[in-house]
Design a protein around this motif. Structure first.
Motif, PDB file in Angstrom:
ATOM      1  N   ALA A  96       0.825  -1.205   0.000  1.00  0.00           N
ATOM      2  CA  ALA A  96       0.000   0.000   0.000  1.00  0.00           C
ATOM      3  C   ALA A  96       0.863   1.261   0.000  1.00  0.00           C
ATOM      4  N   TYR A  97       0.329   2.321  -0.621  1.00  0.00           N
ATOM      5  CA  TYR A  97       1.015   3.611  -0.667  1.00  0.00           C
ATOM      6  C   TYR A  97       0.030   4.732  -0.329  1.00  0.00           C
ATOM      7  N   THR A  98       0.604   5.850   0.138  1.00  0.00           N
ATOM      8  CA  THR A  98      -0.178   7.076   0.302  1.00  0.00           C
ATOM      9  C   THR A  98       0.473   8.143  -0.563  1.00  0.00           C
ATOM     10  N   VAL A  99      -0.341   8.778  -1.408  1.00  0.00           N
ATOM     11  CA  VAL A  99       0.173   9.759  -2.371  1.00  0.00           C
ATOM     12  C   VAL A  99      -0.379  11.140  -2.044  1.00  0.00           C
ATOM     13  N   PHE A 100       0.532  12.122  -1.945  1.00  0.00           N
ATOM     14  CA  PHE A 100       0.147  13.519  -1.760  1.00  0.00           C
ATOM     15  C   PHE A 100       0.413  14.235  -3.088  1.00  0.00           C
ATOM     16  N   GLY A 101      -0.580  14.218  -3.974  1.00  0.00           N
ATOM     17  CA  GLY A 101      -0.397  14.730  -5.326  1.00  0.00           C
ATOM     18  C   GLY A 101      -0.611  16.232  -5.443  1.00  0.00           C
ATOM     19  N   PRO A 102       0.352  16.939  -6.049  1.00  0.00           N
ATOM     20  CA  PRO A 102       0.177  18.382  -6.278  1.00  0.00           C
ATOM     21  C   PRO A 102      -0.962  18.637  -7.273  1.00  0.00           C
TER      22      PRO A 102
END
Length: 208
Positions: A96-102
């Motif tokens: 699993a990943y957590t993405v903080f997308g601009p």
């Protein structure tokens, strides 16, 4: 009198001819409708049944990459991920990943020279490094982030590029700071996907 009878005969002939024409048109119209209905029914019968999605297909449709591509504020970020050939990683590879997308606006605000720099093939590694600085391992829902920050006032996360992110809260908003002092705010997101979750942030975090 004979002239009058002739006129009446002509009138009756025209009337009967018109009536026959209308009847023929109605029959032809009815036949056309029936033919159309038969064609539609045949088309529906011949149409291939929809295939049910496999478990893998369902997982892909609910993946982080799918979330990012379906979020209108992350269209540019999604394009960069595809360019960097990281889409598979965020679709079905690994944990699993957590993405903080601009957001699109955040990426548009980058200096023109930076946009040109990351668009060049020879700088692909740098682009990958930049994108990885927005991704951390593990699934972090909005609730879990808020709870962790509330316990000690801040939360430290390590990105895939090796940088550290410090998460705090201000006015009920989650603030993310990187190694070089860049601060961004979480605008929205946090819904669970099949392999993690994604967020939209209002700025671009720095790479190594």
């Amino acid at each position: 009198m004979q002239k009058l009878l002739s006129l009446i005969f002509v009138f009756l002939f025209i009337f009967l001819a018109a009536s026959c024409k209308n009847e023929n048109q109605e029959v032809n119209s009815l036949e056309s409708v029936n033919t159309t209905n038969e064609e539609i029914q045949k088309s529906e019968l011949n149409r291939a049944p929809k295939k049910a999605l496999t478990p893998e297909g369902i997982a892909i449709s609910k993946s982080i990459m799918s979330q990012i591509m379906n979020e209108r504020d992350l269209k540019r970020f999604a394009s960069l991920i595809v360019t960097a050939e990281m889409a598979t990683q965020l679709t079905k590879d690994g944990g699993a990943y957590t993405v903080f997308g601009p957001s699109n606006t955040a990426l548009d605000s980058l200096a023109d020279k930076n946009n040109k720099f990351y668009s060049k093939q020879e700088n692909l590694d740098k682009l990958i490094d930049l994108l990885k600085s927005h991704i951390v391992e593990g699934e972090h829902s909005k609730e879990s982030l808020s709870e962790s920050i509330s316990k000690s006032g801040k939360l430290k996360l390590k990105t895939l590029s090796g940088t550290s992110l410090i998460l705090t809260k201000a006015d009920d908003k989650i603030i993310i700071s990187d190694n070089k002092g860049m601060k961004v705010k979480v605008l929205k997101g946090g819904e669970k996907g099949s392999n993690g979750t994604s967020y939209v942030v209002d700025g671009v975090l720095t790479a190594n």
